[in-house]
Design a protein around this motif. Structure first.
Motif: not given
Length: 148
Positions: A63-72
């Motif tokens: 839907g409108s939810t976005v999740v990012l997995l970052l190297d930090r």
């Protein structure tokens, strides 16, 4: 009321594993039972802000939810408005290799090494599952709640 049991799928070099949640403890499901159950995930790289692109490990959206997995540290950014605004999450998580949202966008799973970390509240609180698998390359939520 007992919570619905759910399945988290973990793709490792040797095979696909299923980890059942919602019982007294997570159980690894036989991989033969998982044939054809791996959902194809669209990774919305076009919603990744330019300032986060070089740190991006994985991403997912529902839907409108976005999740990012970052190297930090902290490793997660969560947006509930298709990337217009972002909130940091997961300050206690180790470096991750893969992330997936469930059909309920508050259900998030992160793979790190051979461990799985699950949040059922949008990434605010996390728990490490009691199973240890070979190095995990990708994760996904299984096809909905299990019977039982």
């Amino acid at each position: 009321m007992r919570p619905a049991r759910q399945l988290v799928l973990a793709e490792c070099d040797d095979r696909l594993y299923g980890v059942e949640l919602g019982g007294p403890g997570p159980d690894v499901v036989a991989t033969e039972e998982l044939a054809g159950q791996v959902p194809v995930r669209f990774r919305p790289r076009d919603l990744v802000p330019s300032w986060a692109e070089r740190l991006l490990v994985d991403c997912d959206s529902v839907g409108s939810t976005v999740v990012l997995l970052l190297d930090r540290r902290p490793p997660l950014l969560v947006s509930h408005d298709l990337g217009r605004t972002w909130t940091e999450r997961g300050s206690g998580l180790p470096r991750g290799a893969a992330i997936a949202l469930g059909s309920n966008p508050d259900h998030v799973v992160v793979a790190s090494g051979g461990r799985l970390y699950v949040s059922l509240d949008g990434g605010v609180f996390w728990r490490s599952l009691d199973v240890e698998l070979p190095e995990i390359a990708d994760v996904a939520w299984g096809p909905g709640p299990l019977d039982g």
